[in-house]
Design an enzyme around this catalytic site. Structure first.
Site, PDB file in Angstrom:
ATOM      1  N   LYS A  70      -9.404  -3.475  -3.278  1.00 12.30           N
ATOM      2  CA  LYS A  70      -7.995  -3.808  -3.082  1.00 12.30           C
ATOM      3  C   LYS A  70      -7.766  -5.316  -3.027  1.00 12.30           C
ATOM      4  O   LYS A  70      -6.773  -5.827  -3.558  1.00 12.30           O
ATOM      5  CB  LYS A  70      -7.460  -3.150  -1.807  1.00 12.30           C
ATOM      6  CG  LYS A  70      -7.197  -1.654  -1.958  1.00 12.30           C
ATOM      7  CD  LYS A  70      -6.438  -1.088  -0.773  1.00 12.30           C
ATOM      8  CE  LYS A  70      -6.060   0.381  -1.006  1.00 12.30           C
ATOM      9  NZ  LYS A  70      -5.270   0.935   0.107  1.00 12.30           N
ATOM     10  N   THR A  75      -2.853   1.878  -4.542  1.00 11.07           N
ATOM     11  CA  THR A  75      -3.257   3.115  -3.877  1.00 11.07           C
ATOM     12  C   THR A  75      -4.574   3.612  -4.451  1.00 11.07           C
ATOM     13  O   THR A  75      -4.933   3.287  -5.586  1.00 11.07           O
ATOM     14  CB  THR A  75      -2.175   4.203  -4.047  1.00 11.07           C
ATOM     15  OG1 THR A  75      -2.608   5.401  -3.401  1.00 11.07           O
ATOM     16  CG2 THR A  75      -1.910   4.504  -5.515  1.00 11.07           C
ATOM     17  N   GLY A  76      -5.266   4.382  -3.664  1.00 13.99           N
ATOM     18  CA  GLY A  76      -6.468   5.034  -4.153  1.00 13.99           C
ATOM     19  C   GLY A  76      -6.183   6.380  -4.775  1.00 13.99           C
ATOM     20  O   GLY A  76      -7.077   7.033  -5.313  1.00 13.99           O
ATOM     21  N   ASP A 105      -1.476  -0.694   6.154  1.00 12.54           N
ATOM     22  CA  ASP A 105      -1.645  -0.200   7.517  1.00 12.54           C
ATOM     23  C   ASP A 105      -3.022   0.362   7.808  1.00 12.54           C
ATOM     24  O   ASP A 105      -3.277   0.817   8.919  1.00 12.54           O
ATOM     25  CB  ASP A 105      -0.605   0.890   7.816  1.00 12.54           C
ATOM     26  CG  ASP A 105      -0.899   2.199   7.080  1.00 12.54           C
ATOM     27  OD1 ASP A 105      -1.546   2.129   6.015  1.00 12.54           O
ATOM     28  OD2 ASP A 105      -0.498   3.262   7.569  1.00 12.54           O
ATOM     29  N   ASP A 140      -7.145  -1.672   4.034  1.00 12.77           N
ATOM     30  CA  ASP A 140      -6.205  -2.712   3.609  1.00 12.77           C
ATOM     31  C   ASP A 140      -6.569  -4.074   4.187  1.00 12.77           C
ATOM     32  O   ASP A 140      -6.023  -5.092   3.753  1.00 12.77           O
ATOM     33  CB  ASP A 140      -4.780  -2.362   4.068  1.00 12.77           C
ATOM     34  CG  ASP A 140      -4.270  -1.078   3.434  1.00 12.77           C
ATOM     35  OD1 ASP A 140      -4.627  -0.820   2.271  1.00 12.77           O
ATOM     36  OD2 ASP A 140      -3.528  -0.335   4.106  1.00 12.77           O
ATOM     37  N   ASP A 183       0.869  -1.171   0.000  1.00 10.61           N
ATOM     38  CA  ASP A 183       0.000   0.000   0.000  1.00 10.61           C
ATOM     39  C   ASP A 183       0.910   1.225   0.000  1.00 10.61           C
ATOM     40  O   ASP A 183       1.987   1.206   0.607  1.00 10.61           O
ATOM     41  CB  ASP A 183      -0.888  -0.005   1.246  1.00 10.61           C
ATOM     42  CG  ASP A 183      -1.713   1.259   1.357  1.00 10.61           C
ATOM     43  OD1 ASP A 183      -2.473   1.543   0.434  1.00 10.61           O
ATOM     44  OD2 ASP A 183      -1.555   1.970   2.375  1.00 10.61           O
ATOM     45  N   LYS A 184       0.510   2.291  -0.698  1.00  9.67           N
ATOM     46  CA  LYS A 184       1.399   3.445  -0.826  1.00  9.67           C
ATOM     47  C   LYS A 184       1.418   4.312   0.428  1.00  9.67           C
ATOM     48  O   LYS A 184       2.446   4.472   1.078  1.00  9.67           O
ATOM     49  CB  LYS A 184       1.002   4.313  -2.035  1.00  9.67           C
ATOM     50  CG  LYS A 184       1.914   5.553  -2.203  1.00  9.67           C
ATOM     51  CD  LYS A 184       1.456   6.446  -3.339  1.00  9.67           C
ATOM     52  CE  LYS A 184       0.270   7.301  -2.934  1.00  9.67           C
ATOM     53  NZ  LYS A 184       0.622   8.355  -1.947  1.00  9.67           N
ATOM     54  N   THR A 185       0.262   4.877   0.756  1.00  9.24           N
ATOM     55  CA  THR A 185       0.201   5.894   1.794  1.00  9.24           C
ATOM     56  C   THR A 185       0.434   5.293   3.174  1.00  9.24           C
ATOM     57  O   THR A 185      -0.271   4.382   3.596  1.00  9.24           O
ATOM     58  CB  THR A 185      -1.164   6.609   1.758  1.00  9.24           C
ATOM     59  OG1 THR A 185      -1.387   7.106   0.447  1.00  9.24           O
ATOM     60  CG2 THR A 185      -1.183   7.752   2.760  1.00  9.24           C
TER      61      THR A 185
END
Length: 651
Positions: free
Chosen positions: A514, A486-487, A533, A537, A334-336
């Site tokens: 996801k 990512t969104g 996190d 997710d 996940d990116k953020t």
């Protein structure tokens, strides 16, 4: 228990061996004779059988009742046969007495079990040491500002405690006053202290390094992070893995092999006219075939690996997840908040012609000083770190547009496109190309206006973690595909992917979709580890072959994952894979040694080499069985040398 029984049994074994007729014959001496000396071996041998052999006898009965025959039942059968044969010799029903062999056998078995329990205790002691990290007392701040020393059990949520330099934080809490570096290595595995100030969260058992902190307690006792880690590691140590199941099946099979081999040995040697030798060989077969090392091979490795991982900030909730990690083909981040900091920071600054960058920073920093908006805080932090920021007056916030204030008698405003439209302002040509490029890569752009003129702009982006590139590079070096989900808008995702050299990007993905992206990767034949996190997710973490939650994430994400990283360092994923491979390697080594030893030793114990002059003594068979257990234990201890520290040199 095994230690105490060993020393007493060993002390009683010495006279039994010294007065044994066979030993006297071998070494050519005559033991002293005294009234009742002929009863010395039977009496002491009986004490050794019931006292020293009691754990094996009761364990064997329990295994028989549970219909799960194994090590204890084999040992119980062996020492019972030896005891009954020796009693039969006393009353003249059997030609050979085996008191000294029985005594040595039980003493060696007790020694082996003592060493085994000691090794397991050392592994579990690493977990228990976590609980000992908490201080016994804390300094609670009273209403008048003074402090009183109380036991940590007496702390309540909402209490404020004073933690002095060098002291441990007594409970989870939030810093309300002061700033200091805090050593969190015992929780996160991160060796460098981290800065904590007002508003930051701290956890119990961490060490305040260089200044005092006042902390408001938010969790105590079983609700603390440390207690959660203890529970997680304990659950992992008690959970089963596929390798453990294989070892259990092998141990059960070995029991039947041993019984069959012992029965065949007794039958063959009896038919050959050697009933005494038949009993001796049968006992040796039962002893040497004990799946002792096999039973220890996996649990000890598991105990050591889970305790070691906990000290490195890797919390294994599910051993199956750890076991699967070595097979992973792709890691989906996940990116953020995982690859990025999850908070905007100034990425770039541009100024109009004739405006110095330091001037722009001073004006923008002054205006944003009183704003609580995250983007304003980012600009203020960036500016104060580079120039001296003057004071501003007349601060006002314009909802949805920006903020304004007076700096040295001049009105200065900072805001986005809405502010420009509201004031009907044009961006100077020299800024347009730069800001358009920022917008194309997904950055938030804020302009600075002075006296009705746009004099500069800031690009603010979610900062990529410094260690994310190292994590991606290390995974690539291991031949693993790295993907990101990512969104965020595609241009934002592509910019991060380009910076980190990520193989595949899933952008603009809705939270509920996801897990479908995880399934898409799995449909390609890839084994996927998902790292995230957030609440959104959780489904993806649950669907992945291995779910890894960043410890700073939400409870839902943590509950959905099989492994939790206590720190937010993505390089921990590489450490998990290293641990998985090392753990599996030690398990296989121990299984091969334990099973291979038994298969090779049973024919020797049965006496197949007796015709050519080699017979394996019963006591030596017991010693070899214990030695195999010690070798397995020592091999498992080598797992402690595995380097799990994140860094560019990690394999």
């Amino acid at each position: 228990m095994f230690r105490d029984r060993f020393w007493l049994s060993f002390a009683l074994t010495i006279p039994v061996v010294v007065w044994a007729p066979m030993i006297q014959e071998w070494f050519g001496y005559t033991a002293p004779s005294f009234p009742g000396s002929t009863w010395l071996s039977p009496v002491l041998g009986t004490v050794i059988f019931f006292y020293g052999g009691w754990p094996f006898l009761t364990g064997g009965v329990q295994e028989a009742r549970d219909r799960s025959p194994g090590m204890m039942l084999l040992i119980a059968m062996a020492i019972t046969v030896a005891y009954v044969a020796s009693l039969a010799n006393v009353i003249g029903w059997f030609g050979d007495e085996l008191w000294w062999e029985l005594a040595l056998l039980i003493s060696i078995m007790l020694l082996g079990h003592w060493l085994e329990m000691r090794a397991i205790g050392q592994a579990r002691g690493a977990l228990e040491a976590l609980a000992e990290l908490l201080p016994d007392e804390a300094e609670r701040v009273t209403e008048d500002g003074s402090t009183q020393t109380v036991r940590i059990d007496d702390l309540d949520v909402g209490d404020v405690v004073l933690v002095r330099p060098g002291a441990r934080v007594p409970a989870d809490g939030t810093v309300v006053d002061g700033s200091a570096d805090v050593d969190e290595s015992m929780i996160t595995g991160e060796s460098n202290p981290v800065s904590r100030e007002a508003g930051d969260r701290v956890v119990a058992a961490t060490v305040v390094a260089d200044a005092s902190l006042r902390i408001e307690v938010t969790a105590t006792g079983d609700d603390t992070t440390l207690a959660g880690i203890e529970r997680m590691v304990a659950d992992a140590q008690s959970s089963r893995s596929r390798t453990q199941a294989l070892a259990d099946r092998a141990a059960a099979l070995l029991f039947y092999v041993a019984v069959a081999a012992g029965t065949l040995t007794a039958l063959v040697w009896s038919l050959l006219g050697e009933p005494g030798f038949a009993v001796d060989r049968t006992i040796t077969v039962l002893v040497i075939a004990c799946p002792h090392a096999l039973g220890l091979a996996i649990p000890l490795v598991t105990s050591i690996s889970t305790a070691k991982s906990a000290r490195s900030g890797i919390l294994v909730k599910d051993r199956l997840a750890l076991e699967q990690m070595r097979k992973i083909d792709a890691v989906l981040f996940d990116k953020t908040g995982t690859l990025t900091e999850g908070a905007h920071a100034v990425a770039d600054v541009a100024t109009a012609d004739g405006v110095a960058e330091d001037e722009l920073l001073a004006l923008a920093g002054a205006v944003e000083a009183d704003s609580e908006h995250p983007l304003a805080r980012a600009i203020h932090t960036y500016a104060t770190g580079r120039v001296e920021v003057p004071a501003a007056s007349g601060f006002r916030s314009m909802t949805g547009r920006g903020v304004a204030a007076e700096v040295d008698g001049v009105e200065v405003a900072v805001g986005g496109p809405a502010l420009l439209r509201d004031r009907d302002l044009e961006v100077p040509d020299e800024l347009t190309a730069t800001t358009d490029r920022w917008i194309d890569r997904g950055a938030a752009v804020l302009h600075v206006i002075r006296d009705g003129q746009v004099i500069g702009a800031f690009a603010l982006e979610d900062q990529v973690r410094d260690v994310s590139r190292q994590a991606v590079d290390q995974l690539h070096a291991a031949g693993i595909t790295v993907a990101m989900i990512t969104g965020d808008a595609r241009q934002v995702a592509e910019a991060v992917a380009a910076e980190l050299d990520i193989d595949e990007v899933f952008a603009e993905v809705l939270p509920e979709d996801k897990d479908a992206k995880v399934a898409e990767l799995q449909d390609r034949g890839l084994k996927v580890a998902m790292v995230g996190d957030g609440v959104n997710d959780a489904p993806a973490l649950a669907r992945a072959d291995v779910g890894i939650a960043i410890g700073a994430g939400t409870d839902v994400a943590i509950e959905s994952a099989g492994i939790v990283l206590a720190s937010d360092d993505p390089r921990g994923v590489v450490a998990i894979r290293t641990l998985s491979a090392a753990t599996y390697r030690k398990m296989l080594q121990n299984l091969w040694w334990a099973a291979g030893y038994n298969l090779a030793a049973i024919p020797l114990a049965a006496g197949v080499l007796t015709p050519i002059g080699f017979t394996l003594p019963m006591a030596l068979g017991a010693a070899l069985m214990s030695l195999s257990t010690i070798i397995v234990a020592l091999n498992a201890q080598l797992l402690r040398r595995t380097d799990l520290q994140p860094g560019p040199t990690n394999p």
